[in-house]
Design a protein around this motif. Structure first.
Motif, PDB file in Angstrom:
ATOM      1  N   VAL A  91      49.671  39.806  48.057  1.00  0.00           N
ATOM      2  CA  VAL A  91      49.471  40.691  46.917  1.00  0.00           C
ATOM      3  C   VAL A  91      48.813  39.875  45.817  1.00  0.00           C
ATOM      4  CG1 VAL A  91      51.851  40.246  46.145  1.00  0.00           C
ATOM      5  CG2 VAL A  91      50.579  42.182  45.219  1.00  0.00           C
ATOM      6  N   SER A  92      47.759  40.408  45.225  1.00  0.00           N
ATOM      7  CA  SER A  92      46.999  39.646  44.230  1.00  0.00           C
ATOM      8  C   SER A  92      46.465  40.562  43.152  1.00  0.00           C
ATOM      9  CB  SER A  92      45.830  38.914  44.903  1.00  0.00           C
ATOM     10  OG  SER A  92      44.829  39.845  45.289  1.00  0.00           O
ATOM     11  N   ASN A  93      46.067  39.962  42.062  1.00  0.00           N
ATOM     12  CA  ASN A  93      45.351  40.671  41.001  1.00  0.00           C
ATOM     13  C   ASN A  93      44.026  39.958  40.784  1.00  0.00           C
ATOM     14  OD1 ASN A  93      44.319  41.788  38.619  1.00  0.00           O
ATOM     15  ND2 ASN A  93      46.359  42.206  37.820  1.00  0.00           N
ATOM     16  N   PRO A  94      42.910  40.552  41.202  1.00  0.00           N
ATOM     17  CA  PRO A  94      41.605  39.886  41.053  1.00  0.00           C
ATOM     18  C   PRO A  94      41.218  39.615  39.612  1.00  0.00           C
ATOM     19  CG  PRO A  94      41.473  41.721  42.605  1.00  0.00           C
ATOM     20  CD  PRO A  94      42.795  41.825  41.917  1.00  0.00           C
ATOM     21  N   LEU A  95      41.811  40.345  38.654  1.00  0.00           N
ATOM     22  CA  LEU A  95      41.452  40.149  37.252  1.00  0.00           C
ATOM     23  C   LEU A  95      42.172  38.942  36.645  1.00  0.00           C
ATOM     24  CD1 LEU A  95      40.518  43.116  37.796  1.00  0.00           C
ATOM     25  CD2 LEU A  95      41.028  43.578  35.402  1.00  0.00           C
ATOM     26  N   THR A  96      43.409  38.716  37.060  1.00  0.00           N
ATOM     27  CA  THR A  96      44.162  37.571  36.539  1.00  0.00           C
ATOM     28  C   THR A  96      44.093  36.376  37.482  1.00  0.00           C
ATOM     29  OG1 THR A  96      46.232  38.258  37.595  1.00  0.00           O
ATOM     30  CG2 THR A  96      45.758  39.137  35.398  1.00  0.00           C
ATOM     31  N   ARG A  97      43.563  36.598  38.715  1.00  0.00           N
ATOM     32  CA  ARG A  97      43.427  35.567  39.733  1.00  0.00           C
ATOM     33  C   ARG A  97      44.789  34.964  40.093  1.00  0.00           C
ATOM     34  NH1 ARG A  97      38.223  34.002  40.656  1.00  0.00           N
ATOM     35  NH2 ARG A  97      38.788  31.878  41.277  1.00  0.00           N
ATOM     36  N   GLN A  98      45.795  35.809  40.098  1.00  0.00           N
ATOM     37  CA  GLN A  98      47.126  35.422  40.545  1.00  0.00           C
ATOM     38  C   GLN A  98      47.391  36.045  41.905  1.00  0.00           C
ATOM     39  OE1 GLN A  98      49.393  37.057  37.282  1.00  0.00           O
ATOM     40  NE2 GLN A  98      49.524  35.080  36.238  1.00  0.00           N
ATOM     41  N   PHE A  99      48.264  35.419  42.686  1.00  0.00           N
ATOM     42  CA  PHE A  99      48.608  35.991  43.983  1.00  0.00           C
ATOM     43  C   PHE A  99      49.992  35.531  44.408  1.00  0.00           C
ATOM     44  CE2 PHE A  99      47.000  31.864  45.162  1.00  0.00           C
ATOM     45  CZ  PHE A  99      47.734  31.491  46.278  1.00  0.00           C
ATOM     46  N   ARG A 100      50.536  36.271  45.341  1.00  0.00           N
ATOM     47  CA  ARG A 100      51.823  35.926  45.947  1.00  0.00           C
ATOM     48  C   ARG A 100      51.774  36.304  47.415  1.00  0.00           C
ATOM     49  NH1 ARG A 100      57.141  37.737  42.914  1.00  0.00           N
ATOM     50  NH2 ARG A 100      56.295  36.121  41.549  1.00  0.00           N
ATOM     51  N   LEU A 154      48.638  50.084  40.878  1.00  0.00           N
ATOM     52  CA  LEU A 154      48.843  49.582  39.521  1.00  0.00           C
ATOM     53  C   LEU A 154      48.229  48.205  39.290  1.00  0.00           C
ATOM     54  CD1 LEU A 154      52.486  50.763  38.756  1.00  0.00           C
ATOM     55  CD2 LEU A 154      50.328  51.861  38.184  1.00  0.00           C
ATOM     56  N   GLY A 155      46.987  48.057  39.706  1.00  0.00           N
ATOM     57  CA  GLY A 155      46.251  46.839  39.425  1.00  0.00           C
ATOM     58  C   GLY A 155      46.415  45.730  40.432  1.00  0.00           C
ATOM     59  N   LEU A 156      47.301  45.884  41.407  1.00  0.00           N
ATOM     60  CA  LEU A 156      47.528  44.863  42.418  1.00  0.00           C
ATOM     61  C   LEU A 156      46.866  45.275  43.726  1.00  0.00           C
ATOM     62  CD1 LEU A 156      51.287  44.032  41.741  1.00  0.00           C
ATOM     63  CD2 LEU A 156      49.246  42.947  40.786  1.00  0.00           C
ATOM     64  N   VAL A 157      46.242  44.317  44.395  1.00  0.00           N
ATOM     65  CA  VAL A 157      45.548  44.558  45.655  1.00  0.00           C
ATOM     66  C   VAL A 157      46.302  43.844  46.771  1.00  0.00           C
ATOM     67  CG1 VAL A 157      43.407  44.230  46.947  1.00  0.00           C
ATOM     68  CG2 VAL A 157      43.319  44.806  44.517  1.00  0.00           C
ATOM     69  N   TYR A 158      46.494  44.532  47.880  1.00  0.00           N
ATOM     70  CA  TYR A 158      47.173  43.963  49.039  1.00  0.00           C
ATOM     71  C   TYR A 158      46.140  43.647  50.109  1.00  0.00           C
ATOM     72  CZ  TYR A 158      51.465  45.451  46.785  1.00  0.00           C
ATOM     73  OH  TYR A 158      52.493  45.602  45.883  1.00  0.00           O
ATOM     74  N   LEU A 159      46.230  42.420  50.637  1.00  0.00           N
ATOM     75  CA  LEU A 159      45.252  41.945  51.612  1.00  0.00           C
ATOM     76  C   LEU A 159      45.960  41.262  52.773  1.00  0.00           C
ATOM     77  CD1 LEU A 159      44.489  40.637  48.505  1.00  0.00           C
ATOM     78  CD2 LEU A 159      42.238  40.625  49.564  1.00  0.00           C
ATOM     79  N   TRP A 160      45.377  41.430  53.975  1.00  0.00           N
ATOM     80  CA  TRP A 160      45.775  40.603  55.100  1.00  0.00           C
ATOM     81  C   TRP A 160      44.993  39.301  55.011  1.00  0.00           C
ATOM     82  CZ3 TRP A 160      49.968  41.714  57.607  1.00  0.00           C
ATOM     83  CH2 TRP A 160      50.352  43.030  57.824  1.00  0.00           C
ATOM     84  N   GLY A 161      45.691  38.180  55.211  1.00  0.00           N
ATOM     85  CA  GLY A 161      45.045  36.882  55.182  1.00  0.00           C
ATOM     86  C   GLY A 161      45.417  36.048  56.384  1.00  0.00           C
ATOM     87  N   ASP A 162      44.457  35.284  56.866  1.00  0.00           N
ATOM     88  CA  ASP A 162      44.658  34.392  57.998  1.00  0.00           C
ATOM     89  C   ASP A 162      45.002  33.013  57.452  1.00  0.00           C
ATOM     90  OD1 ASP A 162      44.563  32.813  60.207  1.00  0.00           O
ATOM     91  OD2 ASP A 162      42.540  33.376  60.831  1.00  0.00           O
TER      92      ASP A 162
END
Length: 383
Positions: free
Chosen positions: A138-147, A110-118
C-alpha cells in the motif's frame, strides 16, 4: 535578494494558508523552493490536509503480460499512468520509491494505491532462481510513502481480486474458494484465511461498507445465468459454515434484471449503491446482439433498481464489433475499453449531470483492453 515576507510567517500560519488551496496547487507549490517542499511534506501538514483536498483521477493498470513476466532486462522507471478528467490530460506518478520489481497497481481508496510487488532478487546473476515472492504493497504516490502487507503466495496475485473498503483500512483478496482478510484497525497484523465456497468464480467483486458483493454464474455450460451474491464480513469472520455465508440477493420485483444484460459487471457506486454494467440485449435469445451498454443502479437500502445511464448509439458503434469490453470505475465515474477502439469511453456524473465523452491519448498502443480504477489522489498518511 530580500527574503519574501511569507517566509517570516509562523509555520502554523503557513499550514493554514496552504491548506486552503486545492491539491493541484499544493503539489505545484512543493516545487517552488526547499522551504515550501519541507513545509508541505511535513507530517503535521499532511495530517491537516489529508481529509480536506483531493483530486479525482483515472488510473490504468499495466497489461497482464507485464505483471506476470519475470523481467531480466533494464526497463523504464515504474510509474502510474493517470488521467485527469477535469484538465483533460494524462499524468504520470513515479513509483521509483518502491523497492519492488514487476509492480502492478490493482486498487485504490482515499488516496492510497495497492500494488502487487515482486520481492525476489532483481539481479539476473543471483544464484537463487526460486519463484518470486509476491507482496501486496500500500502506497501513496504523492507522499512517496509505502507499507508492505504480510507476504502472500504468487497464486493469490494471479487469481485473487483485491478489494478495499472506503475507509482504506480493510483489505480482502477474494477467489472462488477462499478469502484473505486484513484490517489495520485490528490487533492482528496477519492475513486471516476464510473459505468462500462461491458457486462459481466471482465476477467483479466489490466491497461496500461491511459487505462484499459479487456476480456468480449459476447457469449451465451452454447458457450463463448471472445472480448477485453478498456476504457480510462479520459473518465470514465468524467461522460458521461457509456455504451459509453468501446470500443470493433476489426480489420478485426485480423481474428479469439479470437477463437483459450480456456479460454484466459490478462497479462500486456512490454512497450505499452499486452499479451493474453490461450490454443491453436486443432479445432473450442465446446469441442475442446488443443495442447499447446499460448502467443500472441498485440502492442497497431500498433494494430498488433504476437506470443510471446508457451509452449513446454513436459511441456504442465503436464497441459493437468487439466481442469483449472492459469496465472499471467507482462512484459516479465508469470507464469502458475494447480492442481496436484506441481510446476510452467515459461516463461521468460527478458534476450532477451525467455525460458521455471520449478519453484520447491512452498510453501505449492504445488498441488493447485497458483495466484500471478511480484514484482519488490525496496527501493521505499511511495507517
Amino acid at each position: 535578494m530580500e527574503t519574501p515576507p511569507i517566509y517570516g510567517l509562523p509555520q502554523d500560519t503557513l499550514h493554514q494558508i496552504f491548506s486552503a488551496l486545492p491539491l493541484r496547487q499544493i503539489m505545484i507549490c512543493r516545487s517552488v523552493s526547499k522551504l515550501f517542499h519541507q513545509l508541505l511534506t511535513s507530517p503535521c501538514f499532511l495530517h491537516l490536509i489529508s481529509t480536506r483536498s483531493s483530486l479525482r483521477l483515472i488510473a490504468l493498470r499495466p497489461p497482464h503480460h507485464h505483471h506476470n513476466h519475470n523481467h531480466r532486462h533494464v526497463s523504464s522507471p515504474p510509474c502510474l499512468h493517470v488521467f485527469d478528467p477535469d484538465q483533460i490530460q494524462w499524468l504520470r506518478f513515479s513509483l521509483d520509491f518502491l523497492p519492488f520489481r514487476s509492480l502492478h497497481p490493482v486498487a485504490s481508496s482515499l488516496g492510497l494505491v495497492y500494488l502487487w510487488g515482486d520481492s525476489s532478487p532483481s539481479s539476473s546473476n543471483d544464484a537463487s532462481f526460486s519463484a518470486p515472492n509476491k507482496s501486496l504493497v500500500v502506497s501513496n504516490p504523492l507522499t512517496r510513502q509505502f507499507r508492505v502487507l504480510p507476504q502472500l503466495g504468487s497464486a493469490w496475485s494471479r487469481h485473487g481480486s483485491v478489494l478495499v473498503d472506503s475507509a482504506a483500512s480493510r483489505v480482502m483478496v477474494l477467489t472462488e474458494l477462499a478469502a484473505l482478510y486484513f484490517s489495520s484497525s485490528g490487533g492482528s497484523h496477519q492475513w486471516l484465511n476464510f473459505s468462500s465456497n462461491l458457486p462459481s468464480k466471482p465476477r467483479s467483486p466489490i466491497m461496500v461498507s461491511d459487505s462484499v458483493y459479487a456476480l456468480c454464474d449459476v447457469g449451465s455450460p451452454w447458457r450463463s445465468q448471472w445472480k448477485l451474491f453478498s456476504c457480510a464480513i462479520a459473518r465470514m469472520k465468524s467461522g460458521s459454515s461457509s456455504s451459509q455465508n453468501w446470500n443470493r440477493l433476489e426480489r420478485h420485483e426485480w423481474g428479469d434484471v439479470f437477463d437483459i444484460l450480456k456479460r454484466p459487471r459490478l462497479v462500486r457506486g456512490s454512497g450505499n449503491r452499486i452499479l451493474m454494467v453490461g450490454g443491453l440485449k436486443s432479445s432473450f435469445s442465446l446469441n442475442s446482439s446488443c443495442s447499447t451498454i446499460l448502467i443500472l443502479r441498485l440502492d442497497l437500502e431500498t433494494l430498488e433498481w433504476d437506470e443510471a445511464g446508457r451509452m449513446p448509439v454513436e459511441m456504442f458503434r465503436c464497441f459493437q464489433e468487439s466481442s469483449k469490453f472492459k469496465v472499471f470505475g467507482s462512484g459516479d465515474t465508469v470507464c469502458f475499453s475494447a480492442k481496436r477502439v484506441g481510446r476510452l469511453a467515459l461516463w461521468d456524473r460527478c458534476s450532477g449531470k451525467a455525460e458521455w465523452r471520449w478519453i484520447d491519448g491512452v498510453p501505449g498502443s492504445g488498441d488493447g483492453l485497458c483495466r484500471g480504477f478511480v484514484f482519488e489522489a490525496r496527501l493521505t498518511p499511511l495507517w
